[in-house]
Design a protein around this motif. Structure first.
Motif, mmCIF file in Angstrom:
data_model
loop_
_atom_site.group_PDB
_atom_site.id
_atom_site.type_symbol
_atom_site.label_atom_id
_atom_site.label_comp_id
_atom_site.label_asym_id
_atom_site.label_seq_id
_atom_site.Cartn_x
_atom_site.Cartn_y
_atom_site.Cartn_z
ATOM 1 N N ASP A 72 -17.785 7.443 -3.475
ATOM 2 C CA ASP A 72 -17.349 7.818 -2.137
ATOM 3 C C ASP A 72 -16.236 6.873 -1.714
ATOM 4 O O ASP A 72 -16.469 5.669 -1.522
ATOM 5 C CB ASP A 72 -18.519 7.734 -1.144
ATOM 6 N N TYR A 73 -15.019 7.432 -1.599
ATOM 7 C CA TYR A 73 -13.846 6.660 -1.196
ATOM 8 C C TYR A 73 -13.799 6.634 0.330
ATOM 9 O O TYR A 73 -13.666 7.670 0.962
ATOM 10 C CB TYR A 73 -12.578 7.285 -1.770
ATOM 11 N N LEU A 74 -13.927 5.442 0.909
ATOM 12 C CA LEU A 74 -14.078 5.317 2.350
ATOM 13 C C LEU A 74 -12.815 4.851 3.066
ATOM 14 O O LEU A 74 -12.680 5.074 4.267
ATOM 15 C CB LEU A 74 -15.235 4.357 2.655
ATOM 16 N N ALA A 75 -11.919 4.187 2.347
ATOM 17 C CA ALA A 75 -10.659 3.719 2.941
ATOM 18 C C ALA A 75 -9.688 3.392 1.815
ATOM 19 O O ALA A 75 -10.101 3.021 0.709
ATOM 20 C CB ALA A 75 -10.890 2.481 3.806
ATOM 21 N N ALA A 76 -8.415 3.533 2.093
ATOM 22 C CA ALA A 76 -7.376 3.231 1.104
ATOM 23 C C ALA A 76 -7.173 1.721 0.989
ATOM 24 O O ALA A 76 -7.407 0.969 1.935
ATOM 25 C CB ALA A 76 -6.067 3.904 1.499
ATOM 26 N N THR A 77 -6.749 1.287 -0.201
ATOM 27 C CA THR A 77 -6.335 -0.104 -0.413
ATOM 28 C C THR A 77 -4.943 -0.095 -1.012
ATOM 29 O O THR A 77 -4.502 0.907 -1.593
ATOM 30 C CB THR A 77 -7.316 -0.868 -1.322
ATOM 31 N N PHE A 78 -4.258 -1.225 -0.883
ATOM 32 C CA PHE A 78 -2.837 -1.302 -1.229
ATOM 33 C C PHE A 78 -2.547 -2.582 -1.999
ATOM 34 O O PHE A 78 -3.361 -3.509 -2.010
ATOM 35 C CB PHE A 78 -1.994 -1.252 0.058
ATOM 36 N N ALA A 79 -1.380 -2.635 -2.620
ATOM 37 C CA ALA A 79 -0.966 -3.816 -3.383
ATOM 38 C C ALA A 79 -1.126 -5.068 -2.521
ATOM 39 O O ALA A 79 -0.734 -5.085 -1.350
ATOM 40 C CB ALA A 79 0.470 -3.673 -3.870
ATOM 41 N N GLY A 80 -1.721 -6.078 -3.110
ATOM 42 C CA GLY A 80 -1.940 -7.342 -2.425
ATOM 43 C C GLY A 80 -3.315 -7.459 -1.785
ATOM 44 O O GLY A 80 -3.740 -8.570 -1.454
ATOM 45 N N ASP A 81 -3.998 -6.336 -1.589
ATOM 46 C CA ASP A 81 -5.345 -6.412 -1.006
ATOM 47 C C ASP A 81 -6.282 -7.114 -1.977
ATOM 48 O O ASP A 81 -6.309 -6.815 -3.168
ATOM 49 C CB ASP A 81 -5.910 -5.018 -0.717
ATOM 50 N N GLU A 82 -7.049 -8.054 -1.450
ATOM 51 C CA GLU A 82 -8.078 -8.727 -2.241
ATOM 52 C C GLU A 82 -9.389 -7.989 -2.014
ATOM 53 O O GLU A 82 -9.763 -7.708 -0.868
ATOM 54 C CB GLU A 82 -8.194 -10.188 -1.809
ATOM 55 N N LEU A 83 -10.074 -7.658 -3.111
ATOM 56 C CA LEU A 83 -11.303 -6.880 -3.033
ATOM 57 C C LEU A 83 -12.463 -7.619 -3.669
ATOM 58 O O LEU A 83 -12.283 -8.320 -4.668
ATOM 59 C CB LEU A 83 -11.135 -5.536 -3.758
ATOM 60 N N LEU A 84 -13.643 -7.447 -3.104
ATOM 61 C CA LEU A 84 -14.879 -7.917 -3.721
ATOM 62 C C LEU A 84 -15.587 -6.700 -4.295
ATOM 63 O O LEU A 84 -15.838 -5.721 -3.577
ATOM 64 C CB LEU A 84 -15.776 -8.600 -2.696
#
Length: 147
Positions: A72-84
């Motif tokens: 389930d994709y809940l929000a977009a992420t973009f270059a540079g975003d740090e994710l856990l």
């Protein structure tokens, strides 16, 4: 300001990644397939931390293969975003199958950007047929305690 990270379970296994340009699609956000790659990456990291890497699978002649993915994709992420990337064992029948859950959180704002799960099936490494989980799997792949 400190961002609060709110996991769905008390103690997921986690890894940290940064979205790079190579992860983007033509819309300029993280490609949906990349999330599945990260889910597989954190799943392997978790298995290795449980002392069940691929060498162990070969030694036991038992491995886990994906049968079903639910993302389930809940929000977009973009270059540079740090994710856990977080994962845990959600269910295990201690026979043939288990469900592994995933949660991906953007560090910058603490927003959960993906929730998912995969059903894994234990197989015989030589024949590829379903096989009862060896005791090592049953012990390591216990469902996480929820609050």
């Amino acid at each position: 300001m400190t961002t609060t990270i709110s996991w769905d379970v008390p103690t997921p296994f986690t890894e940290r990644v940064t979205v790079g340009p190579e992860h983007l699609d033509q819309f300029g956000h993280t490609n949906n397939v990349q999330y599945l790659r990260w889910a597989e990456q954190v799943a392997w990291g978790h298995s290795v931390s449980l002392k069940l890497g691929f060498d162990d699978y070969e030694r036991l002649n038992a491995g886990c293969v994906a049968r079903r993915h639910e993302l389930d994709y809940l929000a977009a992420t973009f270059a540079g975003d740090e994710l856990l990337l977080g994962t845990w064992i959600a269910e295990c029948d201690a026979k043939l199958t288990m469900w592994r859950a995933y949660q991906i959180i953007r560090v910058g704002d603490g927003k959960t950007v993906l929730r998912g799960r995969t059903q894994w099936v234990c197989i015989d490494m030589k024949s590829g047929r379903p096989k009862r989980m060896p005791p090592e799997f049953v012990e390591a792949y216990k469902p996480i305690e929820t609050v």
